[in-house]
Enzyme design. Structure first.
Site, short mmCIF file in Angstrom:
data_model
loop_
_atom_site.label_atom_id
_atom_site.label_comp_id
_atom_site.label_asym_id
_atom_site.label_seq_id
_atom_site.Cartn_x
_atom_site.Cartn_y
_atom_site.Cartn_z
N ASN A 1 0.87 -1.18 0.00
CA ASN A 1 0.00 0.00 0.00
C ASN A 1 0.90 1.22 0.00
OD1 ASN A 1 -1.82 2.05 0.42
ND2 ASN A 1 -2.72 1.20 2.28
N ARG B 1 -2.67 -2.09 -3.46
CA ARG B 1 -3.88 -1.31 -3.22
C ARG B 1 -3.80 -0.05 -4.09
NH1 ARG B 1 -5.37 2.97 1.26
NH2 ARG B 1 -7.62 3.03 1.01
#
Length: 431
Positions: free
Chosen positions: A41, A123
């Protein structure tokens, strides 16, 4: 109804003791029958990562690199087998951050080679109208993610840079982009359409996209598994309450409404974001306060919400201030809860029948006072909580409503990393 126990797929994040808040054990086994997935992420100034067994759900290792590209030393923390290793050193960019992270896997463990990494799941905050499912990353996909920057200028550039660097450092592993907006592609047009000039909206991609979709999808699916009921039979309201907060209405496993919109600013009151606000406030501040668009942007995203009213966006500190008689802190909590209750009522009307209401994420899982306040006085609608079941932090999926309540109220710890890992593995195996 008795509160259900955890099944083998629950979990959300690794703690420093080696056991996650929902029972996922870190470092228990490096090589699983189906290998592992590295979940990344990449934020504007941080990199969060987790190595996951996607089938069993165990978090093998996790870490964070903070203050990327900022002056002064960056902060690095890597957790494996119950032990945390921290470092303080300058981190120039995401290339340096990823090299630091991979170096810690080699130095502290576990070895990524021994972990049999089958995919890297990334992500990505905004998929726009182009991406409704996780996709295998290609040069063209990466270009399209960058093209969506106008819709998420703080997020997509960092997401794309993280993907680009990770593909360079791990070229032999399939990389998969998993989009925060994808779960909300099923919104009906009446829910996704803003009432502005249609041509302008179409030209500039102005519509409701929704965010936190990975969490809402995970939690709504988890509810069905824990209760042992078919997902397609359930009407659910999911309340994802963290520093960022969003609500969704889910009918039969498909999202039909959500609180965030074109950007993550719309909807619920959040830690530092205003949520819903009269659009004319922007015009008023530009015309009469002499503020620039960038200054209003910063105000609504970083100096509003709980922090804007009380000066504090940590709910533990907020409760302490309230106990000491701090009136702005009490007002901030009242505004926060009032907005939540409005959305619960609105989504009950959208769904027509509510079978389950779930609280999740940092505030939702840990703050029993907020949960109690949101549900207080709603017994006439069939919504209620049992004080004993609701008490304290919740580490496992738990029913907190009394047996007589028509609607089941639950706390379900989210696990976005596990959800991303599973989706990434599915795409990688089917490539």
């Amino acid at each position: 109804m008795t509160p259900p126990t955890r099944d083998d797929t629950s979990g959300a994040g690794t703690s420093s003791t080696g056991t996650s808040s929902t029972g996922r054990t870190a470092g228990s086994s490096v090589r699983g029958a189906h290998g592992s997935v590295l979940v990344l992420n990449s934020g504007s100034s941080s990199l969060k990562y987790q190595l996951v067994h996607p089938v069993g759900g165990e978090a093998i290792a996790s870490g964070i690199v903070e203050r990327i590209g900022e002056s002064g030393p960056g902060h690095v923390k890597h957790t494996f087998a119950g032990n945390s290793t921290t470092r303080e050193s300058p981190v120039a960019d995401h290339d340096a951050a990823l090299r630091l992270a991979i170096g810690l896997f080699d130095e502290v463990g576990p070895s990524l080679a021994e972990a049999d990494v089958r995919a890297v799941g990334h992500r990505v905050v905004h998929g726009g109208a182009r991406f409704g499912e996780p996709v295998l990353v290609t040069d063209e996909v990466l270009r399209q993610i960058r093209d969506l920057t106008p819709l998420a200028p703080l997020h997509n550039p960092a997401n794309a840079t993280g993907i680009e660097v990770a593909r360079e450092l791990m070229p032999d592993v399939p990389h998969v982009a998993v989009f925060d907006t994808a779960f909300f592609r099923t919104l009906p047009e009446a829910a996704s359409t803003y009432a502005i000039d249609r041509a302008v909206a179409q030209q500039h991609g102005v519509r409701r996209y929704g965010f936190h979709g990975t969490s809402h999808q995970y939690v709504s699916g988890k509810v069905a598994r824990v209760l042992g009921r078919p997902l397609e039979d359930l009407n659910q309201i999911v309340l994802h309450l963290g520093n960022g907060a969003s609500a969704s209405a889910v009918r039969g496993g498909e999202a039909v409404e959500t609180s965030m919109g074109l950007t993550p600013l719309e909807g619920l009151v959040m830690g530092t974001r205003s949520g819903d606000i009269d659009p004319a406030v922007v015009f008023h501040l530009v015309r009469n306060a002499g503020m620039s668009i960038d200054e209003v942007d910063e105000l609504l995203n970083k100096r509003s919400g709980i922090k804007g009213i009380s000066g504090e966006n940590d709910f533990r500190e907020l409760h302490e201030k309230i106990a000491d008689g701090d009136r702005p802190a009490k007002l901030a909590l009242d505004v926060y809860v009032h907005r939540l209750r409005k959305y619960v009522g609105a989504y009950a009307a959208v769904l027509g029948r509510v079978d389950v209401i779930s609280f999740t994420a940092g505030v939702g899982e840990n703050d029993d006072e907020v949960r109690a306040a949101v549900m207080a006085g709603l017994e006439g609608f069939g919504f209620a909580i049992d004080p004993e079941r609701n008490a304290g932090r919740v580490k496992e999926p738990r029913v907190i409503s009394p047996d007589w309540a028509r609607t089941t109220v639950m706390v379900v710890p989210t696990d976005e990393e596990l959800a991303i890992a599973r989706q990434a593995l599915t795409v990688a195996q089917g490539r």
